[in-house]
Structure formats: structure tokens, C-alpha cells
Design a protein around this motif. Sequence first.
Motif, PDB file in Angstrom:
ATOM      1  N   PRO A  83       0.807  -1.225   0.000  1.00 28.48           N
ATOM      2  CA  PRO A  83       0.000   0.000   0.000  1.00 28.48           C
ATOM      3  C   PRO A  83       0.834   1.266   0.000  1.00 28.48           C
ATOM      4  CG  PRO A  83      -0.068  -1.072   2.155  1.00 28.48           C
ATOM      5  CD  PRO A  83       0.609  -2.026   1.226  1.00 28.48           C
ATOM      6  N   TRP A  84       2.091   1.189   0.375  1.00 26.90           N
ATOM      7  CA  TRP A  84       2.940   2.382   0.433  1.00 26.90           C
ATOM      8  C   TRP A  84       3.724   2.602  -0.869  1.00 26.90           C
ATOM      9  CZ3 TRP A  84       3.482  -2.022   3.358  1.00 26.90           C
ATOM     10  CH2 TRP A  84       4.553  -2.853   3.041  1.00 26.90           C
ATOM     11  N   LYS A  85       3.471   1.779  -1.893  1.00 28.05           N
ATOM     12  CA  LYS A  85       4.144   1.953  -3.173  1.00 28.05           C
ATOM     13  C   LYS A  85       3.104   2.216  -4.269  1.00 28.05           C
ATOM     14  CE  LYS A  85       8.263  -0.872  -2.348  1.00 28.05           C
ATOM     15  NZ  LYS A  85       9.236   0.224  -2.570  1.00 28.05           N
ATOM     16  N   ARG A  86       3.408   3.143  -5.136  1.00 25.39           N
ATOM     17  CA  ARG A  86       2.502   3.435  -6.232  1.00 25.39           C
ATOM     18  C   ARG A  86       2.379   2.222  -7.154  1.00 25.39           C
ATOM     19  NH1 ARG A  86       1.069   8.809  -6.206  1.00 25.39           N
ATOM     20  NH2 ARG A  86       2.455  10.189  -5.005  1.00 25.39           N
ATOM     21  N   ALA A  87       1.360   2.234  -8.013  1.00 21.07           N
ATOM     22  CA  ALA A  87       1.029   1.042  -8.796  1.00 21.07           C
ATOM     23  C   ALA A  87       2.216   0.531  -9.597  1.00 21.07           C
ATOM     24  CB  ALA A  87      -0.149   1.344  -9.717  1.00 21.07           C
ATOM     25  N   TRP A  88       2.893   1.399 -10.344  1.00 17.31           N
ATOM     26  CA  TRP A  88       3.986   0.913 -11.182  1.00 17.31           C
ATOM     27  C   TRP A  88       5.145   0.395 -10.346  1.00 17.31           C
ATOM     28  CZ3 TRP A  88       9.025   2.441 -11.294  1.00 17.31           C
ATOM     29  CH2 TRP A  88       9.359   3.691 -10.734  1.00 17.31           C
ATOM     30  N   ARG A  89       5.334   0.956  -9.151  1.00 20.68           N
ATOM     31  CA  ARG A  89       6.403   0.462  -8.284  1.00 20.68           C
ATOM     32  C   ARG A  89       6.060  -0.919  -7.719  1.00 20.68           C
ATOM     33  NH1 ARG A  89      10.528   3.792  -7.288  1.00 20.68           N
ATOM     34  NH2 ARG A  89      10.289   6.017  -7.723  1.00 20.68           N
ATOM     35  N   ASN A  90       4.777  -1.213  -7.524  1.00 17.66           N
ATOM     36  CA  ASN A  90       4.380  -2.565  -7.154  1.00 17.66           C
ATOM     37  C   ASN A  90       4.721  -3.548  -8.269  1.00 17.66           C
ATOM     38  OD1 ASN A  90       2.650  -3.314  -4.584  1.00 17.66           O
ATOM     39  ND2 ASN A  90       2.221  -1.162  -5.050  1.00 17.66           N
ATOM     40  N   VAL A  91       4.518  -3.129  -9.513  1.00 17.83           N
ATOM     41  CA  VAL A  91       4.827  -3.995 -10.651  1.00 17.83           C
ATOM     42  C   VAL A  91       6.324  -4.259 -10.758  1.00 17.83           C
ATOM     43  CG1 VAL A  91       4.720  -4.181 -13.178  1.00 17.83           C
ATOM     44  CG2 VAL A  91       2.758  -3.310 -11.890  1.00 17.83           C
ATOM     45  N   SER A  92       7.124  -3.244 -10.501  1.00 18.03           N
ATOM     46  CA  SER A  92       8.582  -3.378 -10.664  1.00 18.03           C
ATOM     47  C   SER A  92       9.272  -3.943  -9.426  1.00 18.03           C
ATOM     48  CB  SER A  92       9.196  -2.014 -11.008  1.00 18.03           C
ATOM     49  OG  SER A  92       9.088  -1.120  -9.895  1.00 18.03           O
ATOM     50  N   LEU A  93       8.533  -4.209  -8.374  1.00 18.07           N
ATOM     51  CA  LEU A  93       9.131  -4.649  -7.113  1.00 18.07           C
ATOM     52  C   LEU A  93       9.944  -5.926  -7.308  1.00 18.07           C
ATOM     53  CD1 LEU A  93       9.135  -3.927  -4.066  1.00 18.07           C
ATOM     54  CD2 LEU A  93       7.251  -5.549  -3.801  1.00 18.07           C
ATOM     55  N   GLY A  94      11.229  -5.850  -7.006  1.00 19.55           N
ATOM     56  CA  GLY A  94      12.101  -7.015  -7.114  1.00 19.55           C
ATOM     57  C   GLY A  94      12.470  -7.403  -8.526  1.00 19.55           C
ATOM     58  N   LEU A  95      12.107  -6.573  -9.502  1.00 20.18           N
ATOM     59  CA  LEU A  95      12.357  -6.900 -10.895  1.00 20.18           C
ATOM     60  C   LEU A  95      13.839  -6.728 -11.228  1.00 20.18           C
ATOM     61  CD1 LEU A  95      10.905  -7.687 -13.531  1.00 20.18           C
ATOM     62  CD2 LEU A  95      10.633  -5.237 -14.000  1.00 20.18           C
ATOM     63  N   ARG A  96      14.422  -7.751 -11.803  1.00 19.53           N
ATOM     64  CA  ARG A  96      15.838  -7.714 -12.158  1.00 19.53           C
ATOM     65  C   ARG A  96      16.005  -7.346 -13.631  1.00 19.53           C
ATOM     66  NH1 ARG A  96      17.948 -13.304  -9.205  1.00 19.53           N
ATOM     67  NH2 ARG A  96      17.378 -12.697  -7.074  1.00 19.53           N
ATOM     68  N   GLY A  97      17.226  -6.946 -13.970  1.00 20.19           N
ATOM     69  CA  GLY A  97      17.524  -6.607 -15.347  1.00 20.19           C
ATOM     70  C   GLY A  97      17.455  -5.116 -15.592  1.00 20.19           C
ATOM     71  N   ALA A  98      17.638  -4.755 -16.858  1.00 22.19           N
ATOM     72  CA  ALA A  98      17.718  -3.343 -17.226  1.00 22.19           C
ATOM     73  C   ALA A  98      16.332  -2.702 -17.290  1.00 22.19           C
ATOM     74  CB  ALA A  98      18.415  -3.209 -18.586  1.00 22.19           C
ATOM     75  N   ASN A  99      16.296  -1.414 -17.019  1.00 21.58           N
ATOM     76  CA  ASN A  99      15.108  -0.568 -17.191  1.00 21.58           C
ATOM     77  C   ASN A  99      13.854  -1.115 -16.516  1.00 21.58           C
ATOM     78  OD1 ASN A  99      16.613   1.207 -18.928  1.00 21.58           O
ATOM     79  ND2 ASN A  99      16.309  -0.270 -20.600  1.00 21.58           N
ATOM     80  N   PRO A 100      13.900  -1.392 -15.220  1.00 19.36           N
ATOM     81  CA  PRO A 100      12.715  -1.937 -14.559  1.00 19.36           C
ATOM     82  C   PRO A 100      11.513  -1.001 -14.615  1.00 19.36           C
ATOM     83  CG  PRO A 100      14.384  -1.310 -12.938  1.00 19.36           C
ATOM     84  CD  PRO A 100      15.032  -1.249 -14.281  1.00 19.36           C
ATOM     85  N   GLU A 101      11.758   0.310 -14.536  1.00 21.72           N
ATOM     86  CA  GLU A 101      10.618   1.235 -14.577  1.00 21.72           C
ATOM     87  C   GLU A 101       9.936   1.193 -15.941  1.00 21.72           C
ATOM     88  OE1 GLU A 101       9.517   5.992 -14.155  1.00 21.72           O
ATOM     89  OE2 GLU A 101      11.455   5.250 -13.410  1.00 21.72           O
ATOM     90  N   ALA A 102      10.700   1.215 -17.010  1.00 24.37           N
ATOM     91  CA  ALA A 102      10.118   1.173 -18.351  1.00 24.37           C
ATOM     92  C   ALA A 102       9.361  -0.131 -18.573  1.00 24.37           C
ATOM     93  CB  ALA A 102      11.221   1.334 -19.400  1.00 24.37           C
ATOM     94  N   ARG A 103       9.891  -1.229 -18.095  1.00 23.23           N
ATOM     95  CA  ARG A 103       9.227  -2.519 -18.264  1.00 23.23           C
ATOM     96  C   ARG A 103       7.932  -2.568 -17.452  1.00 23.23           C
ATOM     97  NH1 ARG A 103      14.122  -5.856 -16.372  1.00 23.23           N
ATOM     98  NH2 ARG A 103      12.713  -7.645 -16.414  1.00 23.23           N
ATOM     99  N   ALA A 104       7.974  -2.000 -16.250  1.00 19.25           N
ATOM    100  CA  ALA A 104       6.766  -1.970 -15.427  1.00 19.25           C
ATOM    101  C   ALA A 104       5.684  -1.112 -16.075  1.00 19.25           C
ATOM    102  CB  ALA A 104       7.097  -1.449 -14.028  1.00 19.25           C
ATOM    103  N   ARG A 105       6.075   0.014 -16.602  1.00 20.59           N
ATOM    104  CA  ARG A 105       5.109   0.892 -17.259  1.00 20.59           C
ATOM    105  C   ARG A 105       4.513   0.219 -18.497  1.00 20.59           C
ATOM    106  NH1 ARG A 105       5.230   6.474 -15.931  1.00 20.59           N
ATOM    107  NH2 ARG A 105       6.578   6.886 -14.144  1.00 20.59           N
ATOM    108  N   ALA A 106       5.347  -0.507 -19.256  1.00 22.19           N
ATOM    109  CA  ALA A 106       4.843  -1.222 -20.428  1.00 22.19           C
ATOM    110  C   ALA A 106       3.851  -2.308 -20.023  1.00 22.19           C
ATOM    111  CB  ALA A 106       6.008  -1.824 -21.211  1.00 22.19           C
ATOM    112  N   ALA A 107       4.138  -2.999 -18.919  1.00 18.95           N
ATOM    113  CA  ALA A 107       3.224  -4.037 -18.437  1.00 18.95           C
ATOM    114  C   ALA A 107       1.903  -3.433 -17.969  1.00 18.95           C
ATOM    115  CB  ALA A 107       3.880  -4.818 -17.297  1.00 18.95           C
TER     116      ALA A 107
END
Length: 253
Positions: A83-107
Motif C-alpha cells: 500500500p505504500w508503493k505506487r502502482a507501477w512500483r508494485n509492478v517493478s518490485l524485485g524486478l531484475r535486469g535493465a530498465n525496470p521502470e520502463a518494463r513496469a510501465r509497459a506491463a
Amino acid sequence: MPRSASVAAVSVRQAVRQFGEQRILDGLDLDIGAGQFVALLGRSGSGKTTLLRALAGLDRIDGGQLQVPQARAAVFQEPRLMPWKRAWRNVSLGLRGANPEARARAAMEEVGLQHRLSAWPGTLSGGEAQRVALARALVREPKLLLLDEPFAALDALTRIRMQQLVLELWRKHAPAVLLVTHDVDEAVLLADRVLVLDRGRIVDDLHIAQPRPREIATRHLQEVRRHLLGLLGVESNAEPAPNHSFYLTGTHR
């Protein structure tokens, strides 16, 4: 569109899970082909969630063998968002590899939530929260997607939209899918195979070759429905639930 494959994404041999004197999984065998969509039915206490949790790596088995892809993800009935993380940050949580924010936003865009990227979980509807959970699973590009009654808490129309979305994303990403559900109509409309679990073992493995879109009111699917309800101990003269009178096209709108 993904098809059943001879290559197994999941192989389970003689799996046993026991709590005290009670065997929840009792020498269970199961294969799921790469890219195959499988639904798992069973009465309460039959071992459905126990099997799913074992395949997800969240629980152990006491005997037998499990072979599952390293790349796997699970979506549960509750979205389980931070609940303390915005939606896209929930998606990117623990995500490995390059550009986690861009990948989360695409998802997030894939599940139709590009306009809710920065929303707090507490402001999301039930359907939106489950879409975030689905995006969080798919952004990891799993070879196996495990769904534990992910639509059970949703209203009828939102549930249909989520079913359509899952079909669309399955076609696009082609993971093997294991959907645990109590809903016979949902299983018949979505899956390539419907398994029935009873007392820790698979007692029926029904292949559904009818192409999608499907409508539960067709004669063949009504026969399948009656057969499955009978295995689950339910009188099968009942009509399908109203929310399943629609076609499931797999097209997300």
C-alpha cells in the motif's frame, strides 16, 4: 495462439504433501505442456491451492518430484499490493535486469492501466488492483503462470473483462497457465484442459478442443459442464450462471 506442446513446462511425479495424518496430495502425477492453458477444479480441501503453492515454490512436498520452470509467477485471489508503493512500483518490485521502470510501465499499459501508473493501491478498484497484480506477474516473462482464483472476489462484469484480458495476454506471451478455480463455467470457457482433483489425486483430465470464442450454452459445452459438475457432486440440471452467457473473445476493451 498458444497450443499444447509435447515439451512439458510442468512435470509432477508421485507428489505427496501431508499434514499430520492427512494426505493433501497423495501420489499425484501431472504434466502441463509449454503454452498450455489448464484449469484445476476440485471440492474445498481437495488440494488445489496446496498443489499451486508447491509449483510456485511457496510450499514444499513431502515426497515425489516437481519439475517447474525457473521463470514462474503467481496471482492470487487477493492482489497483495504494497500500500505504500505506487502502482507501477508494485509492478517493478524485485524486478531484475535493465530498465525496470520502463518494463513496469509497459506491463501496466498491457493491462489497460497506463492512466493509473502513479495511483496508490488504496485508490484502485478491485479489478484495477488485480490488473496490477497480473502486470506484476507478466512483467517477469514467466514460462509458468499460476492463477489461484484470481477473479473470485470481483463482480460479474469485471470478472468477464478479466477473463478476456487473461486470454489475450496468454495468447501474446504464451506461458503455460494453471488456473485454480471453483467455477466450472470459467474452466470450460478458458482452458485447453480441465483437471478434477479429488483426495489429492487427478481423477479426470478433460481436453477441450472447441475453438475460442466459446459460449457455455452450446450443446457440447453443456455436456462437458454436466460431466464436471457430476464429478464435483453437484446436480447438473442447473442453467449456467448469467454472467457466463457471454462470449469470451480474448479481446480486451
